[in-house]
Design a protein around this motif. Structure first.
Motif, short mmCIF file in Angstrom:
data_model
loop_
_atom_site.label_atom_id
_atom_site.label_comp_id
_atom_site.label_asym_id
_atom_site.label_seq_id
_atom_site.Cartn_x
_atom_site.Cartn_y
_atom_site.Cartn_z
N ASN A 1 12.09 47.66 -104.26
CA ASN A 1 12.88 47.00 -103.23
C ASN A 1 12.18 47.02 -101.88
O ASN A 1 11.02 47.41 -101.77
CB ASN A 1 14.27 47.63 -103.15
N SER A 2 12.89 46.62 -100.84
CA SER A 2 12.29 46.50 -99.51
C SER A 2 11.80 47.84 -98.97
O SER A 2 10.88 47.88 -98.15
CB SER A 2 13.29 45.88 -98.53
N LEU A 3 12.39 48.93 -99.42
CA LEU A 3 11.99 50.27 -98.98
C LEU A 3 10.87 50.85 -99.83
O LEU A 3 10.41 51.96 -99.58
CB LEU A 3 13.20 51.21 -99.00
N GLY A 4 10.46 50.13 -100.85
CA GLY A 4 9.42 50.63 -101.73
C GLY A 4 9.94 51.46 -102.88
O GLY A 4 9.16 52.08 -103.59
N GLN A 5 11.25 51.48 -103.10
CA GLN A 5 11.83 52.24 -104.20
C GLN A 5 11.82 51.42 -105.48
O GLN A 5 12.12 50.22 -105.46
CB GLN A 5 13.28 52.62 -103.89
N ALA A 6 11.51 52.08 -106.58
CA ALA A 6 11.60 51.44 -107.89
C ALA A 6 12.33 52.37 -108.84
O ALA A 6 12.05 53.57 -108.89
CB ALA A 6 10.21 51.13 -108.44
N SER A 7 13.28 51.83 -109.59
CA SER A 7 13.90 52.63 -110.64
C SER A 7 13.03 52.54 -111.89
O SER A 7 12.37 51.52 -112.13
CB SER A 7 15.31 52.13 -110.95
N TYR A 8 13.03 53.59 -112.67
CA TYR A 8 12.23 53.61 -113.89
C TYR A 8 12.67 52.51 -114.85
O TYR A 8 11.84 51.88 -115.51
CB TYR A 8 12.33 54.98 -114.54
N PHE A 9 13.98 52.25 -114.92
CA PHE A 9 14.48 51.20 -115.81
C PHE A 9 13.93 49.84 -115.40
O PHE A 9 13.43 49.08 -116.23
CB PHE A 9 16.01 51.17 -115.81
N ASN A 10 13.99 49.51 -114.11
CA ASN A 10 13.43 48.24 -113.65
C ASN A 10 11.93 48.18 -113.90
O ASN A 10 11.39 47.13 -114.25
CB ASN A 10 13.72 48.03 -112.16
N PHE A 11 11.26 49.31 -113.71
CA PHE A 11 9.83 49.37 -113.96
C PHE A 11 9.52 49.11 -115.44
O PHE A 11 8.60 48.35 -115.77
CB PHE A 11 9.29 50.73 -113.54
N LEU A 12 10.29 49.73 -116.33
CA LEU A 12 10.10 49.50 -117.76
C LEU A 12 10.34 48.04 -118.12
O LEU A 12 9.55 47.42 -118.84
CB LEU A 12 11.05 50.39 -118.57
N CYS A 13 11.45 47.49 -117.60
CA CYS A 13 11.77 46.10 -117.90
C CYS A 13 10.70 45.17 -117.36
O CYS A 13 10.29 44.21 -118.04
CB CYS A 13 13.13 45.74 -117.31
N GLY A 14 10.23 45.44 -116.14
CA GLY A 14 9.19 44.62 -115.55
C GLY A 14 7.89 44.69 -116.32
O GLY A 14 7.20 43.68 -116.53
N THR A 15 7.54 45.89 -116.77
CA THR A 15 6.32 46.06 -117.56
C THR A 15 6.43 45.35 -118.90
O THR A 15 5.48 44.71 -119.36
CB THR A 15 6.01 47.55 -117.76
N LEU A 16 7.59 45.46 -119.54
CA LEU A 16 7.81 44.77 -120.81
C LEU A 16 7.73 43.26 -120.62
O LEU A 16 7.08 42.56 -121.41
CB LEU A 16 9.18 45.17 -121.37
N TYR A 17 8.37 42.76 -119.58
CA TYR A 17 8.35 41.33 -119.25
C TYR A 17 6.91 40.86 -119.04
O TYR A 17 6.49 39.82 -119.56
CB TYR A 17 9.19 41.11 -118.00
N ALA A 18 6.15 41.63 -118.27
CA ALA A 18 4.75 41.28 -118.00
C ALA A 18 3.92 41.32 -119.27
O ALA A 18 3.06 40.45 -119.50
CB ALA A 18 4.17 42.24 -116.95
N SER A 19 4.16 42.31 -120.11
CA SER A 19 3.39 42.48 -121.34
C SER A 19 3.59 41.32 -122.30
O SER A 19 2.69 41.00 -123.09
CB SER A 19 3.78 43.79 -122.04
N GLU A 20 4.75 40.70 -122.25
CA GLU A 20 5.04 39.56 -123.12
C GLU A 20 4.30 38.30 -122.69
O GLU A 20 4.23 37.33 -123.45
CB GLU A 20 6.55 39.28 -123.13
N ARG A 21 3.70 38.30 -121.47
CA ARG A 21 3.16 37.07 -120.90
C ARG A 21 1.72 37.17 -120.40
O ARG A 21 1.04 36.15 -120.33
CB ARG A 21 4.05 36.61 -119.73
N ALA A 22 1.26 38.34 -120.03
CA ALA A 22 0.01 38.46 -119.29
C ALA A 22 -1.13 39.04 -120.13
O ALA A 22 -0.91 39.77 -121.10
CB ALA A 22 0.21 39.32 -118.05
N ASP A 23 -2.36 38.71 -119.72
CA ASP A 23 -3.55 39.32 -120.29
C ASP A 23 -3.84 40.67 -119.64
O ASP A 23 -4.27 41.62 -120.29
CB ASP A 23 -4.76 38.40 -120.09
N ILE A 24 -3.60 40.72 -118.32
CA ILE A 24 -3.84 41.94 -117.54
C ILE A 24 -2.59 42.23 -116.72
O ILE A 24 -2.03 41.33 -116.10
CB ILE A 24 -5.04 41.79 -116.60
#
Length: 434
Positions: A248-271
């Protein structure tokens, strides 16, 4: 022996934390990127340390085995007293954030759920993790414009070349560095055909919408995106940036959002570029985690990670996700501006760090930034160039090629003695397009 090493490292970190971070600032207009954790968290978060996870005592994260049916999932939730749950905005719906209607004794609950894992069954619970908060630097000065001008005009008509996901604070496309003569540079991933919802490019897992605008005052994700796309464009390497906002704007990340974001990225990206992290406090089981399962399930995806900024040995005190041991995780430490020495703030490790790259003197508008967060993109750039020239390689082949292109650091590179490798396969210095 491992526990003794972790205890020693923990004491060293506490001593480090007691010192001012001002010694990382070398000029008045330089800001330092630290892997800090925000302690101004909601009441359901238990604060532990600025550099360690801040745990929830009302939620847990569960991953099901692939093939577990919706009725089976519902029965498992009911059996465990789940009052509410969230799923990731991804094609894969097997990761859920469970809430229990109030504060619970979180460790016995996690243990009881983990005990339900049946290795003989093809369905059911696969893994359970704590929910926690970690973060980016929260003291960065304002950088560039704060105007959200929209992003659709920056989306490529058609994807080509290498797709690079940046799991971070988003991207502020309105910044002038992403425009040429007031015209939008088309650099963003086109989600046509792979969208889960209404996204046109990436996804904001913080606000749960398609606008991945970077509202972090330090523009952390935007700086990384600019570093990567500017260098690749200059060298005519076709690519697209997939913005995945998890902090978020303060630089905070929840582990759940991080996991979801990483999974989302992994489904689409090479790197996948990940310039954030947390330290092993001995409370969780970090190596046996849902994140590790995501990496295992995507063995050809390359995860380029920052090694952290505590001047500590990651072989003793693990920094995640850079300390995951899979071949497709690349950990990057920082060298100074002229790449003659290790940065005084950079973590290191013979086993846990793969490469060094410049992480100081990185210019962005009228400021200079530093941190392993900005060393990691240098390796992302070189990896993308290798993929473009040689095709998509296996993680082992990519590391071999990076090592061939890298420089062996000199004896004077560090004063850490035998703590760090100077002439082995890894820990080489990467300078993109050198």
């Amino acid at each position: 022996m491992r526990n003794i090493q972790k205890l020693i490292a923990f004491v060293l970190v506490l001593l480090t934390c007691s010192c001012s971070t001002d010694d990382l600032i070398t000029e008045s207009n330089i800001k330092t990127e630290n892997d800090k954790i925000v302690n101004t968290s909601p009441e359901n978060i238990t604060s532990k340390s600025n550099f360690f996870p801040t745990y929830s005592d009302t939620q847990l994260i569960v991953q099901y085995k692939n093939g577990t049916t919706d009725p089976e999932k519902n029965n498992i939730r009911m059996a465990n007293g789940v009052t509410n749950y969230e799923v990731c905005h991804c094609t894969n719906k097997d990761i859920e954030l469970w809430s229990f209607g109030g504060v619970i004794n979180i460790e016995p609950k996690r243990r009881s759920i983990k005990d339900q894992v049946d290795d003989e069954s093809d369905t059911g619970v696969l893994a359970v993790d704590y929910e926690f908060v970690f973060g980016l630097d929260i003291e960065s000065p304002f950088t560039g414009t704060d105007l959200d001008t929209g992003y659709t005009s920056y989306i490529k008509e058609e994807n080509s070349g290498i797709t690079i996901a940046i799991v971070d604070s988003g991207i502020a496309t309105g910044l002038t560095v992403f425009n040429t003569d007031t015209m939008a540079n088309k650099i963003l991933f086109n989600a046509d055909g792979v969208a889960v919802g209404d996204e046109k490019s990436g996804w904001d897992f913080v606000d749960e919408d398609a606008n991945t605008f970077d509202d972090n005052e330090g523009k952390h994700g935007s700086i990384i995106a600019n570093m990567i796309t500017n260098e690749l464009t200059t060298n005519a390497i076709p690519h697209q940036i997939l913005p995945v906002k998890v902090s978020n704007s303060l630089g905070q990340a929840s582990y759940f959002n991080f996991l979801c974001g990483t999974l989302y990225a992994s489904e689409r990206a090479d790197i996948v570029s990940i310039s954030m992290g947390w330290y092993d406090d001995g409370f969780g089981e970090s190596l046996e985690s849902i994140f590790s399962n995501i990496v295992d399930a995507n063995p050809t995806t390359i995860y380029v990670t920052s090694a952290g900024n505590l001047s500590s040995n990651n072989d003793m005190l693990r920094h995640f996700p850079s300390s995951y041991e899979q071949e497709n995780v690349i950990a990057v430490a920082s060298a100074n501006e002229d790449t003659s020495k290790i940065s005084n703030f950079s973590n290191y490790g013979v086993l846990s760090v793969d490469f060094f790259a410049q992480g100081e003197g990185i210019s962005f508008y009228d400021v200079f930034v530093q941190g392993t967060s900005f060393a990691a993109p240098q390796v992302t750039i070189e990896a993308a160039a290798i993929f473009y020239e040689d095709g998509i390689l296996s993680p082992e082949e990519l590391k071999d090629e990076l090592s061939i292109r890298g420089s062996v650091v000199l004896e004077s590179f560090t004063d850490l003695g035998d703590d760090i490798s100077r002439d082995t396969y890894f820990n080489k210095l990467i300078i993109p397009f050198d």
